[in-house]
Design a protein around this motif. Structure first.
Motif, PDB file in Angstrom:
ATOM      1  N   UNK A 157       0.822  -1.216   0.000  1.00  0.00           N
ATOM      2  CA  UNK A 157       0.000   0.000   0.000  1.00  0.00           C
ATOM      3  C   UNK A 157       0.859   1.269   0.000  1.00  0.00           C
ATOM      4  N   UNK A 158       2.109   1.104  -0.371  1.00  0.00           N
ATOM      5  CA  UNK A 158       3.033   2.249  -0.479  1.00  0.00           C
ATOM      6  C   UNK A 158       3.193   2.979   0.850  1.00  0.00           C
ATOM      7  N   UNK A 159       3.154   2.244   1.941  1.00  0.00           N
ATOM      8  CA  UNK A 159       3.360   2.839   3.256  1.00  0.00           C
ATOM      9  C   UNK A 159       4.821   2.670   3.661  1.00  0.00           C
ATOM     10  N   UNK A 160       5.264   3.620   4.437  1.00  0.00           N
ATOM     11  CA  UNK A 160       6.639   3.579   4.941  1.00  0.00           C
ATOM     12  C   UNK A 160       6.613   3.177   6.408  1.00  0.00           C
ATOM     13  N   UNK A 161       7.317   2.117   6.736  1.00  0.00           N
ATOM     14  CA  UNK A 161       7.393   1.665   8.126  1.00  0.00           C
ATOM     15  C   UNK A 161       8.463   2.464   8.858  1.00  0.00           C
ATOM     16  N   UNK A 162       8.018   3.254   9.823  1.00  0.00           N
ATOM     17  CA  UNK A 162       8.958   3.966  10.680  1.00  0.00           C
ATOM     18  C   UNK A 162       9.270   3.164  11.943  1.00  0.00           C
ATOM     19  N   UNK A 163       8.389   2.215  12.254  1.00  0.00           N
ATOM     20  CA  UNK A 163       8.614   1.368  13.438  1.00  0.00           C
ATOM     21  C   UNK A 163       7.923   0.033  13.201  1.00  0.00           C
ATOM     22  N   UNK A 164       8.643  -1.039  13.454  1.00  0.00           N
ATOM     23  CA  UNK A 164       8.085  -2.393  13.383  1.00  0.00           C
ATOM     24  C   UNK A 164       8.844  -3.214  14.428  1.00  0.00           C
ATOM     25  N   UNK A 165       8.311  -3.217  15.662  1.00  0.00           N
ATOM     26  CA  UNK A 165       9.054  -3.813  16.773  1.00  0.00           C
ATOM     27  C   UNK A 165       8.181  -4.824  17.515  1.00  0.00           C
ATOM     28  N   UNK A 166       8.420  -6.122  17.347  1.00  0.00           N
ATOM     29  CA  UNK A 166       7.701  -7.139  18.130  1.00  0.00           C
ATOM     30  C   UNK A 166       8.012  -6.994  19.616  1.00  0.00           C
ATOM     31  N   UNK A 167       6.983  -7.177  20.419  1.00  0.00           N
ATOM     32  CA  UNK A 167       7.146  -7.063  21.869  1.00  0.00           C
ATOM     33  C   UNK A 167       7.360  -8.406  22.527  1.00  0.00           C
ATOM     34  N   UNK A 218       0.340 -14.789  22.836  1.00  0.00           N
ATOM     35  CA  UNK A 218      -0.010 -13.505  22.227  1.00  0.00           C
ATOM     36  C   UNK A 218       1.258 -12.697  21.991  1.00  0.00           C
ATOM     37  N   UNK A 219       1.421 -12.211  20.752  1.00  0.00           N
ATOM     38  CA  UNK A 219       2.605 -11.439  20.393  1.00  0.00           C
ATOM     39  C   UNK A 219       2.186 -10.030  19.971  1.00  0.00           C
ATOM     40  N   UNK A 220       2.489  -8.999  20.743  1.00  0.00           N
ATOM     41  CA  UNK A 220       2.190  -7.628  20.336  1.00  0.00           C
ATOM     42  C   UNK A 220       3.318  -7.068  19.462  1.00  0.00           C
ATOM     43  N   UNK A 221       2.942  -6.256  18.499  1.00  0.00           N
ATOM     44  CA  UNK A 221       3.912  -5.625  17.590  1.00  0.00           C
ATOM     45  C   UNK A 221       3.598  -4.138  17.532  1.00  0.00           C
ATOM     46  N   UNK A 222       4.564  -3.322  17.902  1.00  0.00           N
ATOM     47  CA  UNK A 222       4.390  -1.874  17.830  1.00  0.00           C
ATOM     48  C   UNK A 222       4.676  -1.403  16.409  1.00  0.00           C
ATOM     49  N   UNK A 223       3.680  -0.738  15.817  1.00  0.00           N
ATOM     50  CA  UNK A 223       3.787  -0.288  14.437  1.00  0.00           C
ATOM     51  C   UNK A 223       3.703   1.234  14.351  1.00  0.00           C
ATOM     52  N   UNK A 224       4.471   1.790  13.393  1.00  0.00           N
ATOM     53  CA  UNK A 224       4.288   3.183  13.002  1.00  0.00           C
ATOM     54  C   UNK A 224       4.507   3.245  11.494  1.00  0.00           C
ATOM     55  N   UNK A 225       3.418   3.570  10.773  1.00  0.00           N
ATOM     56  CA  UNK A 225       3.499   3.646   9.313  1.00  0.00           C
ATOM     57  C   UNK A 225       3.083   5.042   8.867  1.00  0.00           C
ATOM     58  N   UNK A 226       3.667   5.482   7.769  1.00  0.00           N
ATOM     59  CA  UNK A 226       3.364   6.803   7.214  1.00  0.00           C
ATOM     60  C   UNK A 226       2.911   6.643   5.779  1.00  0.00           C
ATOM     61  N   UNK A 227       1.905   7.435   5.375  1.00  0.00           N
ATOM     62  CA  UNK A 227       1.415   7.377   4.009  1.00  0.00           C
ATOM     63  C   UNK A 227       0.134   8.157   3.867  1.00  0.00           C
ATOM     64  N   UNK A 228      -0.526   7.973   2.752  1.00  0.00           N
ATOM     65  CA  UNK A 228      -1.753   8.695   2.498  1.00  0.00           C
ATOM     66  C   UNK A 228      -2.920   8.058   3.266  1.00  0.00           C
ATOM     67  N   UNK A 229      -3.988   8.838   3.436  1.00  0.00           N
ATOM     68  CA  UNK A 229      -5.128   8.416   4.241  1.00  0.00           C
ATOM     69  C   UNK A 229      -5.732   7.120   3.691  1.00  0.00           C
ATOM     70  N   UNK A 230      -6.045   7.075   2.408  1.00  0.00           N
ATOM     71  CA  UNK A 230      -6.684   5.897   1.817  1.00  0.00           C
ATOM     72  C   UNK A 230      -5.770   4.685   1.854  1.00  0.00           C
TER      73      UNK A 230
END
Length: 223
Positions: free
Chosen positions: A132-142, A152-164
């Motif tokens: 979806x042409x998103x940029x991952x600024x953070x992808x960190x499994x907890x 249960x595996x939590x993953x902290x995500x931070x993605x940047x991109x357009x709204x849609x």
């Protein structure tokens, strides 16, 4: 002659009544053994009747109580019989429902990856964002949180991109073949006009047999 006989009977009857009445005079209530025979026998007979009456009513009361208990037990047994009869009649339906539930559980378990498949699932989440042409600024499994039958595996995500694109990414995550949930969502604008989304993705996997045994031992030790 007849008058003499009648007079004699009257005299005998009167004399007999006088003798009986005399036996009931001046009785000592503290010493019944000293009473004449007639009042003594009548007293004994009265006591026997009283004792029999008391025993009779006590026995009837106990029998009545036992009868009430048996009647309540009969009602309870009838209710259990009707319940079990209904279960017996519907046994085929219950078996089919049990099979359906077991199949449903198996389907849910198939949606949980094994330990060996976790890396592939993390790669699928990453690929869904890149597609979806998103940029991952953070992808960190907890830290893995082990439950009774799954982990249960939590993953902290931070993605940047357009709204849609961000909206499509969350939809793709929901449609993965494996179970992945998104929580703690927050979206903020960036200076370049794009959006940045912070979220916690949670994925789950079932425990293998060794992990289940270890978990049971740990829970048993706590108890």
């Amino acid at each position: 002659m007849a008058k003499t006989s009648k007079l004699k009977i009257k005299l005998n009857w009167s004399d007999w009544q006088s003798r009986i009445a005399a036996q009931f005079k001046n009785l000592n209530p503290r010493d019944p053994s000293s009473w004449p025979s007639l009042p003594r026998y009548l007293c004994m007979a009265g006591m026997m009747v009283a004792v029999i009456a008391v025993l009779w009513f006590v026995w009837l009361d106990s029998v009545n109580s036992q009868l009430t208990q048996e009647q309540e037990g009969e009602i309870r047994l009838k209710e259990e019989f009707v319940k079990k009869l209904g279960q017996a009649i519907n046994i085929d339906v219950l078996k089919k429902q049990r099979e359906q539930v077991q199949q449903y559980v198996i389907q849910l378990e198939r949606q949980l990856p094994s330990k060996a498949e976790m890396d592939a699932l993390l790669s699928d989440i990453n690929q869904a964002g890149l597609a979806r042409n998103l940029q991952f600024e953070l992808f960190r499994p907890g830290q893995i949180n082990v439950k009774e039958y799954y982990a249960e595996l939590p993953i902290n995500l931070r993605v940047a991109g357009r709204y849609h694109d961000i909206g499509a990414f969350t939809s793709d995550i929901a449609n993965l073949s494996r179970i992945v949930t998104l929580s703690n969502l927050s979206i903020a604008p960036k200076a370049d006009g794009t959006l940045v989304m912070d979220a916690t993705a949670k994925t789950f996997r079932y425990l293998d047999l060794d992990e289940i045994q270890m978990q049971k031992k740990a829970s048993g030790g706590k108890k």
